[in-house]
Design an enzyme around this catalytic site. Structure first.
Site, short mmCIF file in Angstrom:
data_model
loop_
_atom_site.label_atom_id
_atom_site.label_comp_id
_atom_site.label_asym_id
_atom_site.label_seq_id
_atom_site.Cartn_x
_atom_site.Cartn_y
_atom_site.Cartn_z
N ILE A 149 -27.41 57.09 29.63
CA ILE A 149 -27.02 57.17 28.15
C ILE A 149 -26.44 55.97 27.50
O ILE A 149 -25.84 55.87 26.53
CB ILE A 149 -25.97 58.32 27.86
CG1 ILE A 149 -24.67 58.14 28.70
CG2 ILE A 149 -26.61 59.60 28.17
CD1 ILE A 149 -23.65 59.07 28.37
N ARG A 150 -26.36 54.82 28.37
CA ARG A 150 -26.13 53.69 28.04
C ARG A 150 -26.54 52.88 26.82
O ARG A 150 -26.00 52.36 26.02
CB ARG A 150 -26.02 52.56 29.41
CG ARG A 150 -25.31 51.43 28.92
CD ARG A 150 -25.45 50.50 30.33
NE ARG A 150 -24.40 50.81 31.31
CZ ARG A 150 -24.75 51.12 32.58
NH1 ARG A 150 -25.92 50.73 33.03
NH2 ARG A 150 -23.79 51.70 33.50
N GLY A 151 -27.92 53.33 26.72
CA GLY A 151 -28.61 52.85 25.40
C GLY A 151 -28.14 53.53 24.03
O GLY A 151 -27.98 52.83 23.02
#
Length: 417
Positions: A353-355
Site C-alpha cells: 500500500i506504499r503507492g
C-alpha cells in the site's frame, strides 16, 4: 656532549613550535574535543595560559573555516532553479518532496547531460530555514521529540532550556566511494573502554537529518549502502552497533537519487522504497536547446550577474514553498478520491500500500503548492504516474513504464475517457 644536547634541545623546540603552528589548520571538531592534560609540576597560571592559547586557536580555526566556506560558496555558484528550462516532471517531484518530506524521496533517471545533477543541486538555493537546537550535530528539532537526539531528549526531561538557532535545510552529497562508517558514523571503542563513555563520530546520515541526501549515480552504489540508506529513510532512525555498543539518532531526510538507465537499473524492491520516480529525456525542440546553451554560456561567463537576474523568482518560489509547508496540515483528500486511488493501485497490481500512501501525500502537497486545501482529480492525475510507474515492474529485466499505463487506468476509474 654539549653539542649533542644543543641539537636535541633544538629538535624539541622545533617539534613544539611545529605542534603549536599546526593548531590553526586542524578541524574545529578536533580542536574543540581535544583535552589538555595538566603539566607535571607546572604552576596553575601556566596551565590556564595553555588553555587560553588552545581556546584562542580553536576560535581562530572556526573563523577561518567560516571564511573558507563563504569563499567556496562564491567560487562555486549554483545555477538558479528557476532558470532551468523544461524538465517539469523532475522539478515538480523535487518541490513536492521539499513540501512534504514524508513522500519518501525521488529517483530521477534520464539520459546523460540532461541536467539531473544541476537541477538537484539548484534545489539547495530554494530550501527554507529551520529551527534547530544550537550546537547539536543531529539538527535536532527543539519542539518535536521524534526529531530529537537522545542527548537532547534527556536535556528536555531534565527541564533544561534549549538554545535554539536557525539554519538552512541541509543538502548533503553522498560520494560513490563512501564507506559504511562514513555514512552511518563510528563509535570510538577505545574511549568507550577506557573512559566508559559513548563517543560517537556522526556520519552523513546525521548531517542530513531533516534535510536532503543526494546520491548521484545511485544505481552504481553498493547494494548494502543502498539498503542502509533506504532503511534509515523509511524508519527515520540510524542505529550504529559496534562491539556490543549501540547508538541511535534521528535520520529523517529526503533521499534523492539520480542515474543513467544505460548503466543499470535498481532492483525492483529498492525502487519501491523511493516515493516518486521521475523520467527525463533529452530536449528535442531546437529552440529550447538554443535557449539552454545560451543560458549556460551566460552563467559561465558571469555567474553573479546571471543569478541576480533570477533572484526575485528564486525568492518568490522559496516563499511559495514555505507557505505550502504551512498549508499542508490543512489539506484533505476526499474519501471518494482515496477509494479511487486505491482502486487504481489494485487494478495496476501494485504490491503493498506504499503507492496508495505516497499518491495521497503527493496530491495534498501539490494542492498546497497551488494554495489550496482541497485535492482535485487534476492534482491526482499529475502526480499518480510519478508515484506508481516504478512499482509496476515485476521482472528486474523489464523496462519501467513511462506513465501511459497509469494514466489510462486513471481515466477509466475517474470516468475521464
Amino acid at each position: 656532549m654539549a653539542l649533542n644536547m644543543r641539537v636535541s634541545s633544538s629538535k624539541v623546540a622545533a617539534k613544539q613550535q611545529g605542534r603549536i603552528s599546526a593548531v590553526p589548520v586542524v578541524s574545529s571538531k578536533v580542536a574543540s574535543s581535544a583535552r589538555v592534560a595538566p603539566f607535571q609540576g607546572a604552576p596553575v597560571a601556566a596551565q590556564r595560559a595553555a588553555l587560553l592559547v588552545r581556546a584562542a586557536a580553536a576560535t581562530e580555526v572556526k573563523a577561518a573555516e567560516g571564511r573558507t566556506e563563504k569563499e567556496l560558496g562564491q567560487a562555486r555558484p549554483i545555477f538558479p532553479f528557476t532558470a532551468i528550462v523544461g524538465q517539469d516532471e523532475m522539478k515538480l517531484a523535487l518541490i513536492l518532496n521539499v513540501i512534504d518530506p514524508k513522500i519518501g524521496g525521488v529517483m530521477i533517471m534520464g539520459d546523460r547531460g540532461t541536467g539531473k545533477s544541476t537541477t538537484i543541486r539548484a534545489l539547495a538555493d530554494l530550501l527554507p530555514e529551520m529551527q534547530v537546537v544550537a550546537n547539536d550535530p543531529f539538527n535536532s528539532d527543539p519542539t518535536d521529540p521524534e526529531l530529537m537526539s537522545e542527548e537532547v531528549r534527556n536535556r528536555v526531561k531534565a527541564g533544561e532550556q534549549l538554545p535554539v538557532s536557525s539554519k538552512k535545510i541541509p543538502m548533503v552529497d553522498l560520494p560513490l566511494g563512501a564507506t559504511e562508517d562514513r555514512v552511518c558514523g563510528t563509535i570510538d571503542i577505545e574511549k568507550a573502554l577506557t573512559e566508559g563513555v559513548k563517543a560517537f563520530e556522526p556520519g552523513l546520515l546525521a548531517k542530513a537529518n531533516r534535510g536532503i541526501l543526494y546520491v548521484d549515480e545511485v544505481n552504481l552504489l553498493d547494494d548494502h549502502l543502498v539498503d542502509v540508506l533506504l532503511d534509515s529513510a523509511a524508519s527515520g532512525w540510524n542505529t550504529v552497533e559496534r562491539e556490543g555498543i549501540s547508538i541511535s539518532h534521528p535520520a529523517r531526510f529526503i533521499l534523492v537519487g539520480s542515474g543513467n538507465p544505460e548503466e543499470g537499473e535498481l532492483r525492483p524492491q529498492l525502487l519501491d522504497r523511493f516515493g516518486m520516480h521521475a523520467q527525463i529525456g533529452t530536449v528535442k525542440d531546437p529552440r529550447l536547446r538554443v535557449q539552454i546553451v545560451s543560458q549556460r554560456s551566460t552563467f559561465d561567463e558571469n555567474p553573479a550577474a546571471f543569478r541576480k537576474d533570477y533572484e526575485a523568482g528564486q525568492m518568490a518560489l522559496t516563499q511559495r514553498i514555505v507557505d505550502a509547508r504551512k498549508l499542508l496540515k490543512q489539506g484533505e483528500v476526499n474519501y471518494d478520491f482515496r477509494v479511487k486511488i486505491s482502486q487504481i493501485c489494485s487494478d495496476l497490481n501494485v504490491d503493498g500500500i506504499r503507492g496508495d500512501i505516497v499518491t495521497n501525500r503527493a496530491a495534498k502537497a501539490l494542492a498546497a503548492f497551488e494554495g489550496r486545501t482541497e485535492v482535485t482529480p487534476e492534482d491526482i492525475y499529475r502526480v499518480i504516474p510519478l508515484c506508481l510507474r516504478h512499482r509496476l515492474r515485476k521482472d528486474p529485466l523489464a523496462e519501467i513504464d513511462d506513465g501511459d499505463r497509469v494514466r489510462e487506468i486513471f481515466k477509466q476509474v475517474f470516468g475521464m475517457e
